[in-house]
Motif scaffolding. Structure first.
Motif, PDB file in Angstrom:
ATOM      1  N   GLU A   1       0.783  -1.229   0.119  1.00 25.36           N
ATOM      2  CA  GLU A   1       0.139  -0.039   0.046  1.00 25.36           C
ATOM      3  C   GLU A   1       0.881   1.355   0.169  1.00 25.36           C
ATOM      4  OE1 GLU A   1      -3.217   0.533  -0.323  1.00 25.36           O
ATOM      5  OE2 GLU A   1      -3.875  -1.519  -0.285  1.00 25.36           O
ATOM      6  N   ARG A   2       1.878   1.253   0.534  1.00 26.72           N
ATOM      7  CA  ARG A   2       2.932   2.564   0.872  1.00 26.72           C
ATOM      8  C   ARG A   2       3.641   2.761  -0.472  1.00 26.72           C
ATOM      9  NH1 ARG A   2       4.087   0.686   6.511  1.00 26.72           N
ATOM     10  NH2 ARG A   2       5.938  -0.364   5.633  1.00 26.72           N
ATOM     11  N   LEU A   3       3.992   1.514  -0.921  1.00 29.75           N
ATOM     12  CA  LEU A   3       4.517   1.544  -2.358  1.00 29.75           C
ATOM     13  C   LEU A   3       3.566   2.102  -3.600  1.00 29.75           C
ATOM     14  CD1 LEU A   3       6.731   1.166  -4.200  1.00 29.75           C
ATOM     15  CD2 LEU A   3       6.262  -1.131  -4.617  1.00 29.75           C
ATOM     16  N   ALA A   4       2.255   1.463  -3.481  1.00 27.77           N
ATOM     17  CA  ALA A   4       1.173   2.127  -4.312  1.00 27.77           C
ATOM     18  C   ALA A   4       1.175   3.670  -4.277  1.00 27.77           C
ATOM     19  CB  ALA A   4      -0.048   1.389  -4.092  1.00 27.77           C
ATOM     20  N   ILE A   5       1.259   4.187  -2.952  1.00 27.79           N
ATOM     21  CA  ILE A   5       0.904   5.581  -2.747  1.00 27.79           C
ATOM     22  C   ILE A   5       2.217   6.418  -3.638  1.00 27.79           C
ATOM     23  CG2 ILE A   5       1.429   7.617  -0.994  1.00 27.79           C
ATOM     24  CD1 ILE A   5      -0.174   5.293   0.830  1.00 27.79           C
ATOM     25  N   VAL A   6       3.268   5.635  -3.212  1.00 25.59           N
ATOM     26  CA  VAL A   6       4.702   6.326  -3.778  1.00 25.59           C
ATOM     27  C   VAL A   6       4.728   6.420  -5.247  1.00 25.59           C
ATOM     28  CG1 VAL A   6       7.156   6.288  -4.092  1.00 25.59           C
ATOM     29  CG2 VAL A   6       6.148   5.959  -1.844  1.00 25.59           C
ATOM     30  N   ARG A   7       4.084   5.269  -5.810  1.00 29.73           N
ATOM     31  CA  ARG A   7       3.836   5.317  -7.461  1.00 29.73           C
ATOM     32  C   ARG A   7       2.963   6.330  -8.036  1.00 29.73           C
ATOM     33  NH1 ARG A   7       2.369  -0.631  -9.403  1.00 29.73           N
ATOM     34  NH2 ARG A   7       2.697   0.431 -11.369  1.00 29.73           N
ATOM     35  N   GLN A   8       1.825   6.737  -7.007  1.00 28.63           N
ATOM     36  CA  GLN A   8       1.037   7.618  -7.641  1.00 28.63           C
ATOM     37  C   GLN A   8       1.768   9.007  -7.461  1.00 28.63           C
ATOM     38  OE1 GLN A   8      -3.002   7.356  -5.392  1.00 28.63           O
ATOM     39  NE2 GLN A   8      -2.300   5.412  -5.097  1.00 28.63           N
ATOM     40  N   LEU A   9       2.421   9.253  -6.588  1.00 24.06           N
ATOM     41  CA  LEU A   9       3.157  10.493  -6.596  1.00 24.06           C
ATOM     42  C   LEU A   9       4.414  10.418  -7.517  1.00 24.06           C
ATOM     43  CD1 LEU A   9       3.350  10.825  -2.770  1.00 24.06           C
ATOM     44  CD2 LEU A   9       1.837  11.884  -4.171  1.00 24.06           C
ATOM     45  N   ALA A  10       4.777   9.441  -8.274  1.00 25.07           N
ATOM     46  CA  ALA A  10       5.814   9.317  -9.187  1.00 25.07           C
ATOM     47  C   ALA A  10       5.809  10.483 -10.332  1.00 25.07           C
ATOM     48  CB  ALA A  10       5.868   8.167  -9.802  1.00 25.07           C
ATOM     49  N   ASP A  11       4.545  10.927 -10.704  1.00 25.91           N
ATOM     50  CA  ASP A  11       4.391  11.726 -11.756  1.00 25.91           C
ATOM     51  C   ASP A  11       4.365  13.394 -11.316  1.00 25.91           C
ATOM     52  OD1 ASP A  11       4.262   9.694 -13.788  1.00 25.91           O
ATOM     53  OD2 ASP A  11       2.149   9.523 -13.746  1.00 25.91           O
TER      54      ASP A  11
ATOM     55  N   LEU B   1      16.570  11.881  -1.872  1.00 19.45           N
ATOM     56  CA  LEU B   1      16.577  10.379  -1.887  1.00 19.45           C
ATOM     57  C   LEU B   1      17.856   9.931  -2.985  1.00 19.45           C
ATOM     58  CD1 LEU B   1      13.025   9.111  -1.898  1.00 19.45           C
ATOM     59  CD2 LEU B   1      14.456   8.653  -0.265  1.00 19.45           C
ATOM     60  N   GLU B   2      17.827  10.791  -4.025  1.00 23.62           N
ATOM     61  CA  GLU B   2      18.906  10.503  -5.102  1.00 23.62           C
ATOM     62  C   GLU B   2      20.258  10.916  -4.656  1.00 23.62           C
ATOM     63  OE1 GLU B   2      20.219   9.116  -8.796  1.00 23.62           O
ATOM     64  OE2 GLU B   2      18.207   8.994  -7.825  1.00 23.62           O
ATOM     65  N   ALA B   3      20.187  11.797  -3.907  1.00 27.17           N
ATOM     66  CA  ALA B   3      21.648  12.416  -3.033  1.00 27.17           C
ATOM     67  C   ALA B   3      22.147  11.730  -2.218  1.00 27.17           C
ATOM     68  CB  ALA B   3      21.499  13.628  -2.510  1.00 27.17           C
ATOM     69  N   ARG B   4      21.230  10.842  -1.493  1.00 31.40           N
ATOM     70  CA  ARG B   4      21.708   9.786  -0.323  1.00 31.40           C
ATOM     71  C   ARG B   4      22.126   8.458  -1.085  1.00 31.40           C
ATOM     72  NH1 ARG B   4      23.618   9.760   3.848  1.00 31.40           N
ATOM     73  NH2 ARG B   4      22.382   8.461   5.210  1.00 31.40           N
ATOM     74  N   PHE B   5      21.019   8.059  -1.768  1.00 28.39           N
ATOM     75  CA  PHE B   5      21.010   6.442  -2.309  1.00 28.39           C
ATOM     76  C   PHE B   5      20.928   6.789  -4.000  1.00 28.39           C
ATOM     77  CE2 PHE B   5      18.614   6.790   1.901  1.00 28.39           C
ATOM     78  CZ  PHE B   5      19.720   6.263   2.507  1.00 28.39           C
ATOM     79  N   PRO B   6      21.816   6.973  -4.663  1.00 28.33           N
ATOM     80  CA  PRO B   6      21.605   7.248  -6.148  1.00 28.33           C
ATOM     81  C   PRO B   6      21.086   5.998  -6.891  1.00 28.33           C
ATOM     82  CG  PRO B   6      23.764   8.081  -5.534  1.00 28.33           C
ATOM     83  CD  PRO B   6      23.274   7.241  -4.134  1.00 28.33           C
ATOM     84  N   GLY B   7      20.048   6.299  -7.408  1.00 28.15           N
ATOM     85  CA  GLY B   7      19.319   5.363  -8.458  1.00 28.15           C
ATOM     86  C   GLY B   7      18.176   4.413  -7.666  1.00 28.15           C
ATOM     87  N   LEU B   8      18.227   4.418  -6.213  1.00 32.82           N
ATOM     88  CA  LEU B   8      17.286   3.597  -5.635  1.00 32.82           C
ATOM     89  C   LEU B   8      15.881   4.082  -6.097  1.00 32.82           C
ATOM     90  CD1 LEU B   8      16.860   1.506  -3.261  1.00 32.82           C
ATOM     91  CD2 LEU B   8      16.671   3.571  -1.861  1.00 32.82           C
ATOM     92  N   ILE B   9      15.341   5.083  -5.886  1.00 30.86           N
ATOM     93  CA  ILE B   9      13.931   5.473  -5.856  1.00 30.86           C
ATOM     94  C   ILE B   9      13.334   5.085  -7.396  1.00 30.86           C
ATOM     95  CG2 ILE B   9      13.994   7.756  -6.379  1.00 30.86           C
ATOM     96  CD1 ILE B   9      11.585   5.840  -4.205  1.00 30.86           C
ATOM     97  N   GLY B  10      14.390   5.454  -8.379  1.00 24.88           N
ATOM     98  CA  GLY B  10      14.150   4.917  -9.724  1.00 24.88           C
ATOM     99  C   GLY B  10      13.943   3.500 -10.113  1.00 24.88           C
TER     100      GLY B  10
ATOM    101  N   LEU C   1      10.830   2.350  -8.257  1.00 26.19           N
ATOM    102  CA  LEU C   1       9.598   2.404  -8.842  1.00 26.19           C
ATOM    103  C   LEU C   1       9.417   1.993 -10.364  1.00 26.19           C
ATOM    104  CD1 LEU C   1       9.540   6.378  -8.285  1.00 26.19           C
ATOM    105  CD2 LEU C   1       7.778   4.557  -7.325  1.00 26.19           C
ATOM    106  N   GLY C   2      10.516   1.692 -10.909  1.00 29.18           N
ATOM    107  CA  GLY C   2      10.774   1.057 -12.189  1.00 29.18           C
ATOM    108  C   GLY C   2      10.451  -0.447 -12.085  1.00 29.18           C
ATOM    109  N   ALA C   3      10.631  -1.082 -10.874  1.00 30.05           N
ATOM    110  CA  ALA C   3      10.473  -2.431 -10.793  1.00 30.05           C
ATOM    111  C   ALA C   3       8.879  -2.801 -10.411  1.00 30.05           C
ATOM    112  CB  ALA C   3      11.324  -3.097  -9.754  1.00 30.05           C
TER     113      ALA C   3
END
Length: 108
Positions: free
Chosen positions: A29-39, A90-99, A102-104
């Protein structure tokens, strides 16, 4: 008596911990929320859960876990709240993680 919307605490960029971020993103459910915010940012009222019968308190808790882990920013917007992913932090601390996450998630 007027209702005052207060600012919520968010962890500083340097305080973001990988284990907290991964835990926050591990719940479907939390991942679904983040996916909605991706745009882009959304009003909290426009974020929906896969189970429309889920209590409002549960939705609030999901948002709290994401905010306290540093995944999202939750800011007051008039009488509501606006949510956004903290992409730059997130990108500054963990490069490539959020992308990657979200891609997976989009392929699943």
């Amino acid at each position: 008596m007027a209702l005052e919307i207060t600012d919520l605490p968010h962890p500083a960029r340097d305080d973001l911990r990988l284990t907290d971020v991964l835990f926050a993103l591990s719940d479907p459910e939390r991942l679904a929320i983040v996916r909605q915010l991706a745009d882009g940012p959304l009003e909290m009222a426009h974020c929906h859960l896969s189970d429309p019968l889920m209590p409002k308190s549960t939705k609030s808790h999901l948002m709290k876990v994401l905010r306290e882990a540093g995944v999202i920013r939750n800011e007051s917007l008039g009488r509501g709240r606006r949510l956004s992913i903290r992409h730059e932090d997130l990108e500054a601390r963990f490069p490539g993680l959020i992308g990657s996450v979200l891609g997976a998630a989009a392929k699943a």
